[in-house]
Design an enzyme around this catalytic site. Structure first.
Site, PDB file in Angstrom:
ATOM      1  N   THR A 109       0.748  -1.216   0.109  1.00 16.21           N
ATOM      2  CA  THR A 109      -0.156  -0.097  -0.149  1.00 16.21           C
ATOM      3  C   THR A 109       0.758   1.338   0.169  1.00 16.21           C
ATOM      4  O   THR A 109       1.806   1.493   0.581  1.00 16.21           O
ATOM      5  CB  THR A 109      -0.967  -0.032   1.252  1.00 16.21           C
ATOM      6  OG1 THR A 109      -1.801  -1.080   1.000  1.00 16.21           O
ATOM      7  CG2 THR A 109      -1.595   1.379   1.306  1.00 16.21           C
ATOM      8  N   PHE A 143       1.215   5.084   0.952  1.00 11.93           N
ATOM      9  CA  PHE A 143       0.621   6.021   1.824  1.00 11.93           C
ATOM     10  C   PHE A 143       1.058   7.473   1.474  1.00 11.93           C
ATOM     11  O   PHE A 143       2.460   7.559   0.977  1.00 11.93           O
ATOM     12  CB  PHE A 143       0.998   5.598   3.380  1.00 11.93           C
ATOM     13  CG  PHE A 143       0.262   4.395   3.951  1.00 11.93           C
ATOM     14  CD1 PHE A 143      -0.645   4.611   4.686  1.00 11.93           C
ATOM     15  CD2 PHE A 143       0.902   3.205   3.772  1.00 11.93           C
ATOM     16  CE1 PHE A 143      -1.612   3.357   5.149  1.00 11.93           C
ATOM     17  CE2 PHE A 143       0.207   2.118   4.238  1.00 11.93           C
ATOM     18  CZ  PHE A 143      -1.010   2.223   4.872  1.00 11.93           C
TER      19      PHE A 143
END
Ligand code: PEP
Ligand code: MN
Length: 645
Positions: free
Chosen positions: A537, A539
């Protein structure tokens, strides 16, 4: 066994505790360990630990089955984080020490320091006193060498580590070096260990070339028992029957020792293999095996080096190695601790915690993330700002934007894209509603999901599983094996874990990261249940723009930005998207992401999410932006920042 005494214990009670242990067959020794007074009790005596713990003035009893009690994981389950100047070693970071084998001249150490710092090394190494096999080989420049090294370290804001070979030098050296190295040859020089340990400075303890892991840990115990808390272990190859390499790198020692002991473990691939072009593969293997960092020999002219030239990397090879480590780091769930490339001028800045305001000063406000403790966003936050960064958890992404806008936090950390599930549209939408919020940095985190439940739960007894819908999607193969489980969606993975802790439910499990299990004292029933292990992921670090500039997180943003993010839509006419993309193409600007999605409330109109690599020439980029603004609709500039690798 170790008996930790309370700070205000009376001399009488202390004496009673000693007598109690002696009467039961132990030999005892009192020791000061940081602020704590402790009694070490050695021997095969028999004692009721609970009774011992109740004696007046006894705070705690740590009974371990290991002879290295202070170093043992049984005594301290948490990883020790060692601090050297402003640099930390251990935990979720990879710390790289680099420099020449020996300091040869003021110019040589300065040039090497500049080169290794440029590539991201955070601590400078170099020997001033060299323990050489031959008495005729270069023995080092002694104190003069150490002075040159201190000068270079200070100029470049890098703490230094250097080897000490004799107790007599300790007092002279201690004001010049930030960390002492105990070399392989001296690992069992107990007088040296006691003296160096008593100085309280961080120590890098090399493994002796024929030392067992237990002997190595006992040497660490000497240092800890003598007063220092900051010991880093260094595997540097052991002697085997193999002669092709200088030593044999004992990769297995990394996970074994990290299991037995709470101290950080780093690896010296240079002395382990002794051959320049074998250093990088060994270094990467060490990181893959869980090492907390490396110490690497680098020399601007290895062929002319006065010692260990054969194993010293050219600066270019070191740069390449650092880039490879950076790519590998997220796979092992870590972040490479980097020194900002361009900020020698801003060298006085603090370690990575807090955010610098637009004037480059730390603002000391907390950093926000959305979700509960242990959330992936909190992990990301700690990677960027440090494990000890002040942080606040907020109930929603919008609350993070609000807090950043009103200035109650200096920055926020939000997910923007998952490598499997795609962009997090909610956050892109928020950028459009908060034009004063910019992206100032990004970070890539590997997502490893676990099945988490109460201490008493068993996988066979589970009937309900809670997680964020993306958690379910990413663990589909695993969930398909349990078709009877009922899935309950939650706002985020960590709040699913929190709900189990709150209810004390035993039939309910959650899908989330291991940190969330730890944060709520729950058990991990199964780790690594995501279908595809290539699950990352991205960020974004977001902050309020201040005039033209946005504040920057020191560990990310102080490198030159090399990436920008934009969002726009285009008029509904032939070639309109092509026209916009052509502007970028004509100026040689590389597109690294293009995604379209429907605009809510405007059927059949689309937003485009664009990431580009910044060109060298800022004017080229600025003119492209002006042209795009003229052609596109709903143009939003999200920010420029340093790309995560
Ligand atoms: C060194 O680091 O320069 C050195 C001499 O290492 P070791 O003690 O591991 O041989
Ligand atoms: Mn060397």
């Amino acid at each position: 066994m170790i008996v930790i005494l309370s700070k205000d214990i009376s001399p009488h009670d202390k004496e009673m505790a000693r007598i109690y242990l002696k009467d039961r067959g132990f030999s005892v020794r009192e020791q000061n360990f940081g602020d704590d007074a402790i009694i070490g009790a050695i021997g095969k005596g028999v004692v009721d630990i609970r009774e011992l713990g109740l004696l007046p003035g006894v705070e705690r009893v740590a009974a371990t089955s290991k002879p290295y009690e202070l170093a043992s994981r049984e005594t301290q389950s948490e990883d020790t984080i060692v601090t050297v100047g402003a640099v930390k070693i251990g935990g979720s970071r990879i710390t790289v020490i680099a420099g020449p084998c020996a300091v040869e001249s003021r110019e040589q150490i300065r040039e090497t320091a500049e080169r290794v710092r440029e590539s991201g090394a955070v601590i400078l190494r170099g020997g001033a006193y060299k323990p050489r096999t031959s008495p005729y080989a270069f023995q080092g420049l002694g104190m003069k060498g150490l002075e040159f090294m201190k000068e270079a370290g200070e100029a470049l804001n890098m703490p230094i580590v250097t080897e000490i070979v004799s107790t007599e030098l300790a007092d002279q050296m201690k004001d010049l070096t930030d960390m002492f190295q105990i070399g392989a040859r001296n690992m069992q020089n107990f007088e040296l260990l006691k003296k160096v340990g008593s100085l309280g400075k961080p120590v890098l303890l090399k493994r002796g070339s024929s030392a067992t892991m237990e002997e190595w840990l006992m040497a660490a115990e000497y240092l800890l028992a003598s007063g220092t808390k900051d010991v880093v272990l260094c595997e540097r190859g052991i002697r085997t029957f193999e002669t092709y390499t200088r030593n044999t790198l004992d990769i297995s020692a990394i996970p074994v020792v990290k299991d037995l002991c709470h101290l950080p473990v780093i690896v010296d691939p240079s002395h382990a293999v002794g051959i320049r072009n074998k250093v990088a593969p060994a270094a990467l293997a060490a990181i893959a095996a869980g090492a907390d960092g490396l110490t690497v020999e680098v020399h601007p002219k290895p062929d002319a080096a006065l010692s260990d030239g054969m194993q010293s990397l050219y600066p270019e090879q070191f740069e390449r190695l650092m880039r490879d480590i950076e790519a590998l780091a997220p796979v092992v769930g870590k972040e490479l601790l980097r020194t900002p490339k361009t900020s020698v001028a801003a060298a006085g800045r603090p370690a990575a915690s807090g955010v610098l305001d637009a004037q480059g000063k730390p603002d000391n406000l907390p950093i926000a993330f959305s979700g509960e403790s242990g959330a992936y966003a909190e992990q990301a936050l700690m990677r960027v700002f440090g494990d000890d960064a002040r942080r606040v958890s907020l109930p929603s992404f919008k609350a993070v934007f609000d807090a950043a806008l009103e200035g109650s936090v200096s920055a926020g950390v939000i997910p923007i894209e998952n490598s499997l599930a795609g962009s997090i549209h909610e956050n892109y939408d928020l950028f459009l509603r908060y034009p004063d919020i910019a992206i100032v940095g990004e970070l890539k985190l590997r997502i490893m999901h676990c099945l988490i439940a109460d201490e008493r739960a068993a996988i066979d007894g589970i009937s309900i599983v809670r997680s964020h819908p993306q958690g379910f999607d990413q663990c589909r193969e695993f969930l398909n094996k349990h078709p009877d489980w009922q899935l309950e969606p939650y706002a985020n993975t960590a709040s699913a874990v929190a709900s189990i802790a709150r209810e004390g439910a035993v039939k309910v499990a959650a899908i989330a990261g291991e940190a969330a299990a730890k944060a709520f004292g729950l058990k991990t029933l199964k780790t690594g249940i995501e279908t595809n292990p290539q699950n990352y992921t991205r960020f974004a670090i977001i902050a309020r723009k201040a005039g033209d500039k946005a504040p920057v997180p020191p560990s990310l943003g102080s490198d030159q930005p090399n990436k920008a993010s934009l969002v726009f839509s285009v008029p509904d006419e032939p070639g309109s998207l092509f026209t916009c993309l052509k502007i970028l193409s004509d100026k040689g600007i590389n597109l690294s992401k293009l995604e379209s999605r429907p605009i809510q409330g405007r059927p059949w109109e689309y937003l485009f999410y664009i990431d580009v690599t910044l060109p060298q020439n800022a004017d080229v980029f600025n003119s492209a932006i002006e042209e795009l603004k003229a052609k596109a609709k709903d143009f939003h500039f999200l920010g420029t920042y340093r790309a995560a690798r």
